[in-house]
Design a protein around this motif. Structure first.
Motif, PDB file in Angstrom:
ATOM      1  N   ARG A 217      33.659  36.257  50.883  1.00 55.46           N
ATOM      2  CA  ARG A 217      33.101  36.741  52.147  1.00 55.46           C
ATOM      3  C   ARG A 217      33.135  35.643  53.197  1.00 55.46           C
ATOM      4  NH1 ARG A 217      28.489  40.625  49.360  1.00 55.46           N
ATOM      5  NH2 ARG A 217      30.046  41.980  48.379  1.00 55.46           N
ATOM      6  N   LYS A 260      37.281  45.234  38.747  1.00 58.16           N
ATOM      7  CA  LYS A 260      36.883  44.047  39.504  1.00 58.16           C
ATOM      8  C   LYS A 260      35.385  43.874  39.486  1.00 58.16           C
ATOM      9  CE  LYS A 260      36.694  42.565  44.272  1.00 58.16           C
ATOM     10  NZ  LYS A 260      36.852  42.952  45.646  1.00 58.16           N
ATOM     11  N   SER A 286      36.760  35.593  43.718  1.00 62.30           N
ATOM     12  CA  SER A 286      36.537  34.278  44.324  1.00 62.30           C
ATOM     13  C   SER A 286      35.482  33.450  43.592  1.00 62.30           C
ATOM     14  CB  SER A 286      36.144  34.468  45.784  1.00 62.30           C
ATOM     15  OG  SER A 286      35.000  35.306  45.901  1.00 62.30           O
ATOM     16  N   TYR A 325      43.150  33.570  42.383  1.00 62.20           N
ATOM     17  CA  TYR A 325      43.337  32.460  43.314  1.00 62.20           C
ATOM     18  C   TYR A 325      43.977  31.275  42.601  1.00 62.20           C
ATOM     19  CZ  TYR A 325      40.448  35.558  45.978  1.00 62.20           C
ATOM     20  OH  TYR A 325      39.988  36.686  46.613  1.00 62.20           O
TER      21      TYR A 325
HETATM   22  C1  PBG Z   1      36.725  44.116  50.465  1.00 64.77           C
HETATM   23  C2  PBG Z   1      36.930  43.185  49.335  1.00 64.77           C
HETATM   24  C3  PBG Z   1      36.059  42.218  48.801  1.00 64.77           C
HETATM   25  C4  PBG Z   1      36.772  41.533  47.817  1.00 64.77           C
HETATM   26  C5  PBG Z   1      38.030  42.100  47.770  1.00 64.77           C
HETATM   27  N1  PBG Z   1      38.102  43.131  48.705  1.00 64.77           N
HETATM   28  C6  PBG Z   1      34.696  41.842  49.194  1.00 64.77           C
HETATM   29  C7  PBG Z   1      33.579  42.745  48.866  1.00 64.77           C
HETATM   30  O1  PBG Z   1      33.755  43.815  48.314  1.00 64.77           O
HETATM   31  O2  PBG Z   1      32.466  42.378  49.207  1.00 64.77           O
HETATM   32  C8  PBG Z   1      36.261  40.391  46.986  1.00 64.77           C
HETATM   33  C9  PBG Z   1      37.316  39.541  46.389  1.00 64.77           C
HETATM   34  C10 PBG Z   1      36.848  38.224  45.869  1.00 64.77           C
HETATM   35  O3  PBG Z   1      35.652  37.915  45.757  1.00 64.77           O
HETATM   36  O4  PBG Z   1      37.731  37.446  45.538  1.00 64.77           O
HETATM   37  N2  PBG Z   1      35.810  45.129  50.271  1.00 64.77           N
END
Ligand code: PBG
Length: 338
Positions: A217, A260, A286, A325
């Motif tokens: 984020r 995820k 991330s 990553y």
């Molecule tokens: C968009 C999105 C997010 C991530 C991928 N697409 C953020 C969220 O859902 O808050 C997170 C990816 C990551 O943390 O590497 N909605």
């Protein structure tokens, strides 16, 4: 007496010695069940508007926000390392309540897609489809008040518009990540209506409301200005619900599936693998990357071994492809291994 059962073997007579196949490197390689290769890793890219920008992301060492004109070296690297696919996120200069930048044909993602297709046409381009990077409030869809409640059905046509925009720009796959109900169906219809019947949808089918998205984020400048995402992303406690989310997306027409985060949902990856024939992608998010990086920086972990082991575990759970990553570093490490 053809079908007489074989006599039971006396355990004492045939002691199991699993160590026999671990004795040498050649034996270990011979019996290895799971592999990780560069071609199984998907590299995320963060694209900003403007020119000459290459701004390191503080919480994700080794990653940067880049303007389209600064992509060339990165693309050349990926190809040289054998990485075959990228996942694109856009960071627009201006945001608004409806996230209109998400379907601007001159926005960072469509322009990056065109640039990638020109310089590295062999790279598979996946475009993330969500509104959170484009809305001023940072939620993944339309909100009407400060309770942070996202209006599901009003958000659907906007997600479809964004998906159409990226597909028209040349994206090979669109990947909706907003966790709106029926978003796959809405996007499928939107694509088909525009004649984009051949664009596959990779659905973020089971996506938990995870603490591990924190560093992202920062990278995508998309934290919700208030509230959180728990009214649309899933409770990490839920397994059966994850399978139901996957089933619904399949019913709505998802071509590929995603789970995820990856590391905290290996059980779900395994279960989806066993129940659905679809190509399966897992996202090492991330926070998973940041944890390993931070421990490595402190000298508390052997980074190469720990990162490759975590990717291996995600593959072993059943993922065909892993968004990570670590893609570039892992590809480099793998190329120097025996
Ligand atoms: C968009 C999105 C997010 C991530 C991928 N697409 C953020 C969220 O859902 O808050 C997170 C990816 C990551 O943390 O590497 N909605």
């Amino acid at each position: 007496m053809f079908d007489a059962p074989a006599p039971p073997l006396s355990p004492a007579a045939t002691p199991a010695r699993p160590r026999r196949t671990r004795r040498t490197a050649a034996l270990r390689a011979f019996v290895r069940e799971t592999t990780v290769t560069a071609g199984q890793l998907i590299h995320p890219l963060f694209i900003v508007e403007g020119q000459g920008i290459e701004k390191p992301i503080r919480t994700m060492p080794g990653h940067a926000q880049r303007s389209v004109d600064r992509l060339a070296a990165e693309l050349d690297d990926l190809l040289a390392l054998g990485i075959r696919s990228v996942l694109l996120f856009g960071i627009p200069r201006t945001k608004d309540d409806r996230g209109t930048g998400a379907w601007d044909p001159d926005g960072p993602v469509p322009r990056a897609i065109q640039a990638i297709k020109q310089r590295a046409p062999q790279l598979l381009v996946i475009a993330d489809v969500c509104l959170c990077e484009y809305t001023a409030h940072g939620h993944c869809g339309i909100i009407h008040d400060h309770t942070g409640h996202v209006d599901n059905d009003e958000t659907l046509p906007l997600l479809a518009k964004a998906a159409v925009c990226y597909a028209q720009a040349g994206a090979d796959i669109v990947a909706p990540s907003a966790m709106m109900d029926r978003q796959v169906a809405a996007i499928r219809r939107g694509l088909d209506d525009e004649g984009l019947v051949d664009t596959p949808i990779l659905s973020y089918a089971a996506k938990h409301a995870s603490a591990f998205y924190g560093p992202f984020r920062d990278a995508a400048e998309s934290p919700p200005a208030f509230g959180d995402r728990r009214a649309y992303q899933m409770d990490p406690a839920n397994f059966r619900e994850a399978l139901e989310e996957v089933r619904l997306d399949v019913e709505e027409g998802a071509d590929l599936l995603m789970v995820k985060p990856a590391g905290t949902a290996l059980d779900i990856i395994r279960a989806v693998r066993e129940r659905f024939p679809h190509p399966l992608v897992a996202y090492q998010v991330s926070g998973e990357y940041a944890m390993l990086k931070a421990a490595a920086e402190k000298g508390w972990l052997d980074e190469e071994r720990a990162a490759l082991e975590s990717l291996l575990a995600i593959r072993r759970a059943g993922a065909d492809q892993v968004i990570t990553y670590y893609a570039k570093e892992a590809a480099r490490w793998l190329s120097t291994q025996a």
